[in-house]
Design a protein around this motif. Structure first.
Motif, PDB file in Angstrom:
ATOM      1  N   ARG A   5     -10.012 -10.794  -1.289  1.00 39.99           N
ATOM      2  CA  ARG A   5      -9.458  -9.465  -1.554  1.00 39.99           C
ATOM      3  C   ARG A   5      -9.797  -8.538  -0.399  1.00 39.99           C
ATOM      4  O   ARG A   5     -10.863  -8.667   0.206  1.00 39.99           O
ATOM      5  CB  ARG A   5     -10.035  -8.902  -2.854  1.00 39.99           C
ATOM      6  N   THR A   6      -8.890  -7.621  -0.125  1.00 37.89           N
ATOM      7  CA  THR A   6      -9.159  -6.590   0.863  1.00 37.89           C
ATOM      8  C   THR A   6      -8.763  -5.244   0.288  1.00 37.89           C
ATOM      9  O   THR A   6      -8.032  -5.167  -0.711  1.00 37.89           O
ATOM     10  CB  THR A   6      -8.441  -6.882   2.201  1.00 37.89           C
ATOM     11  N   PHE A   7      -9.276  -4.182   0.912  1.00 40.47           N
ATOM     12  CA  PHE A   7      -8.995  -2.832   0.451  1.00 40.47           C
ATOM     13  C   PHE A   7      -8.016  -2.171   1.413  1.00 40.47           C
ATOM     14  O   PHE A   7      -8.164  -2.293   2.633  1.00 40.47           O
ATOM     15  CB  PHE A   7     -10.299  -2.025   0.386  1.00 40.47           C
ATOM     16  N   SER A   8      -7.041  -1.489   0.854  1.00 38.41           N
ATOM     17  CA  SER A   8      -5.987  -0.854   1.653  1.00 38.41           C
ATOM     18  C   SER A   8      -5.831   0.607   1.238  1.00 38.41           C
ATOM     19  O   SER A   8      -5.995   0.944   0.060  1.00 38.41           O
ATOM     20  CB  SER A   8      -4.673  -1.606   1.403  1.00 38.41           C
ATOM     21  N   ILE A   9      -5.507   1.447   2.213  1.00 35.51           N
ATOM     22  CA  ILE A   9      -5.090   2.827   1.904  1.00 35.51           C
ATOM     23  C   ILE A   9      -3.755   3.086   2.581  1.00 35.51           C
ATOM     24  O   ILE A   9      -3.597   2.819   3.786  1.00 35.51           O
ATOM     25  CB  ILE A   9      -6.097   3.883   2.417  1.00 35.51           C
ATOM     26  N   LEU A  10      -2.787   3.587   1.815  1.00 35.02           N
ATOM     27  CA  LEU A  10      -1.575   4.149   2.400  1.00 35.02           C
ATOM     28  C   LEU A  10      -1.897   5.629   2.609  1.00 35.02           C
ATOM     29  O   LEU A  10      -2.150   6.363   1.645  1.00 35.02           O
ATOM     30  CB  LEU A  10      -0.367   3.940   1.480  1.00 35.02           C
TER      31      LEU A  10
END
Ligand SMILES: Nc1ncnc2c1ncn2[C@@H]1O[C@H](COP(=O)(O)OP(=O)(O)OP(=O)(O)O)[C@@H](O)[C@H]1O
Length: 140
Positions: A5-10
């Motif tokens: 899993r990875t963390f993303s921000i738009l």
């Protein structure tokens, strides 16, 4: 390769231009799954904590101001080698150097307003995910 899993921000420049669906389409086409997602307005304290590693950099104030300038979409992405895979499809930090077809090449406005964030390691992914999501909000 293992499922990660990875963390993303738009980032605010993406939400301001109504690009969250377009960016999610690139993410999903890459094979990554969006297993958690919410739209939030970060507080100054949250943004400062999130980017604490950059606090000595000259752009820190600008970066925090930008991240709280509008809503963001925080996400957990899952898939094979998700950390590296997402970094690949995001493209280089500076959109002028980003490869064709990457999110930043397609959509970023500048090195600061560069549309997306993605964790740079599995350890940081775990820390970043825990800052914004509780376990029961992530549905794989
Ligand atoms: N020279 C700069 N001027 C303004 N903002 C910058 C500059 N360099 C980096 N930033 C901002 O700080 C963020 C973090 O910088 P970093 O070098 O860690 O880039 P990154 O790892 O590609 O991005 P991210 O951590 O957001 O995934 C960048 O995404 C960008 O928004």
């Amino acid at each position: 390769m293992a499922i990660e899993r990875t963390f993303s921000i738009l980032k605010p420049d993406a939400t301001a231009r109504n690009l969250t669906g377009a960016i999610n389409a690139v993410i999903e086409k890459s094979g990554l799954r969006i297993v958690a997602q919410k739209r939030i307005h970060m507080s100054r304290r949250e943004a400062e904590t999130f980017y604490a590693v950059h606090k000595e950099r000259p752009f820190f104030g600008e970066l925090v101001d930008f991240m709280i300038s509008g809503p963001v979409v925080v996400q957990v992405l899952e898939g094979e080698g998700a950390v590296l895979r997402y970094r690949e499809i995001m493209g280089a930090t500076n959109p002028e150097s980003a490869a064709d077809g990457t999110i930043r090449k397609l959509y970023a406005k500048s090195i600061g307003e560069n549309s997306v964030h993605g964790s740079d390691s599995q350890d940081n992914a775990k820390i970043e995910i825990a800052q914004f999501f509780s376990g029961n909000e992530i549905v794989g």
